[in-house]
Write a protein that holds these residues in place. Structure first.
Motif, PDB file in Angstrom:
ATOM      1  N   ASN A 178      -1.021  -6.667   1.339  1.00 42.09           N
ATOM      2  CA  ASN A 178       0.272  -6.220   0.771  1.00 42.09           C
ATOM      3  C   ASN A 178      -0.418  -4.938  -0.005  1.00 42.09           C
ATOM      4  O   ASN A 178       0.189  -4.516  -0.079  1.00 42.09           O
ATOM      5  CB  ASN A 178       1.011  -7.536   0.135  1.00 42.09           C
ATOM      6  CG  ASN A 178       1.411  -8.458   0.425  1.00 42.09           C
ATOM      7  OD1 ASN A 178       1.048  -9.541   0.555  1.00 42.09           O
ATOM      8  ND2 ASN A 178       1.589  -8.142   1.924  1.00 42.09           N
ATOM      9  N   LEU A 179      -1.621  -5.345  -0.731  1.00 43.79           N
ATOM     10  CA  LEU A 179      -1.805  -4.124  -1.685  1.00 43.79           C
ATOM     11  C   LEU A 179      -2.191  -2.581  -1.631  1.00 43.79           C
ATOM     12  O   LEU A 179      -2.125  -1.308  -1.919  1.00 43.79           O
ATOM     13  CB  LEU A 179      -2.868  -3.880  -2.178  1.00 43.79           C
ATOM     14  CG  LEU A 179      -3.556  -5.963  -2.974  1.00 43.79           C
ATOM     15  CD1 LEU A 179      -4.335  -5.545  -4.158  1.00 43.79           C
ATOM     16  CD2 LEU A 179      -2.209  -5.871  -4.371  1.00 43.79           C
ATOM     17  N   PHE A 180      -2.253  -2.437   0.287  1.00 44.34           N
ATOM     18  CA  PHE A 180      -2.528  -1.314   1.115  1.00 44.34           C
ATOM     19  C   PHE A 180      -0.934  -0.738   0.467  1.00 44.34           C
ATOM     20  O   PHE A 180      -0.995   1.286   1.074  1.00 44.34           O
ATOM     21  CB  PHE A 180      -2.586  -1.016   2.769  1.00 44.34           C
ATOM     22  CG  PHE A 180      -4.424  -1.451   2.823  1.00 44.34           C
ATOM     23  CD1 PHE A 180      -5.061  -0.039   2.900  1.00 44.34           C
ATOM     24  CD2 PHE A 180      -4.952  -2.964   2.669  1.00 44.34           C
ATOM     25  CE1 PHE A 180      -6.418  -0.871   2.881  1.00 44.34           C
ATOM     26  CE2 PHE A 180      -5.962  -3.046   2.633  1.00 44.34           C
ATOM     27  CZ  PHE A 180      -7.125  -1.965   2.693  1.00 44.34           C
ATOM     28  N   ALA A 181       0.152  -1.207   0.511  1.00 37.29           N
ATOM     29  CA  ALA A 181       1.233  -1.000   0.723  1.00 37.29           C
ATOM     30  C   ALA A 181       1.672  -0.039   1.614  1.00 37.29           C
ATOM     31  O   ALA A 181       2.237   1.881   0.635  1.00 37.29           O
ATOM     32  CB  ALA A 181       1.463  -0.115  -0.937  1.00 37.29           C
ATOM     33  N   GLY A 182       1.336  -0.400   3.022  1.00 36.30           N
ATOM     34  CA  GLY A 182       1.929   0.675   3.653  1.00 36.30           C
ATOM     35  C   GLY A 182       0.751   2.213   4.711  1.00 36.30           C
ATOM     36  O   GLY A 182       0.931   3.138   4.690  1.00 36.30           O
TER      37      GLY A 182
END
Length: 231
Positions: free
Chosen positions: A61-65
């Motif tokens: 999730n921390l990659f944020a796309g």
């Protein structure tokens, strides 16, 4: 103040000689950066869960796309009341950088073991807007060698035995996520390897007195949180 004083022509000759060395260093640094990018990767096969402002988040999730994630390991232990002054000095460099690196497919996140409410309170006090999540209860910090038990404080830090002498240590780790969702650890650095992240130190390196840390009890003894300097 005693220093060599010369004519403009003599200064220009000395400056050009130094410029040649600076250009050689720049080429060497570019080559080293390329070698860093060619390092082999290690698959992250453990599920890490963090607490963020929006709730629980996984490492994915921390990659944020985005496909690349840069994690700053900020020293802030669960029982600490404030974040580390030196890490705060480094973090003062990040707010303006986040928007730029995000346009190069990079998400920048700080991670600490302190509970989220402490992180949020300190972040508000410091005036920061970058993302900061808590790894409290997770193995993440220990797995990336930036948190230690009392027995581990003389264990491996910066890829060698000797430890850091504290329950928390600074570092940066880099990850990449493939189209299939697989995550790989590509790079971590610690100690003086973090110098490249601190623009203020690079500015000081340009002036005659440099970092001016000689004679201090330790190099960063002068550093304060930015709301604690006098004058």
């Amino acid at each position: 103040m005693s220093h060599q004083i010369v004519s403009q022509d003599e200064w220009l000759a000395a400056r050009k000689a130094l410029l040649a060395k600076e250009k050689a260093f720049t080429k060497e640094r570019d080559a080293l950066s390329q070698e860093r990018r060619r390092l082999p990767w290690v698959e992250v096969d453990k599920t890490y869960v963090f607490e963020g402002p929006a709730g629980k988040e996984t490492l994915a999730n921390l990659f944020a796309g985005r496909s690349q994630l840069l994690v700053y390991h900020f020293m802030f232990g669960p029982d600490w009341q404030e974040g580390c002054p030196s890490c705060s000095f480094w973090a003062d460099n990040y707010n303006g950088a986040v928007v730029h690196v995000s346009h190069r497919d990079v998400s920048l996140v700080a991670i600490s073991r302190a509970p989220l409410e402490k992180l949020e309170s300190y972040r508000k006090r410091m005036g920061w807007s970058f993302k900061w999540v808590s790894s409290h209860g997770s193995d993440f910090n220990r797995d990336y060698h930036v948190s230690f038990t009392a027995e581990e404080q003389t264990a491996v830090y910066n890829y060698k035995a000797g430890g850091f002498g504290s329950s928390e240590a600074p570092g940066v780790s880099v990850f990449i996520k493939g189209a299939d969702g697989q995550i790989f650890h590509t790079y971590s650095c610690y100690a003086r390897g973090l110098d490249m992240l601190n623009g203020a130190y690079h500015l000081l390196d340009l002036v005659p007195k440099g970092r001016d840390e000689q004679g201090l009890s330790y190099p960063m003894a002068w550093v304060r949180r930015h709301d604690q300097y006098e004058g």
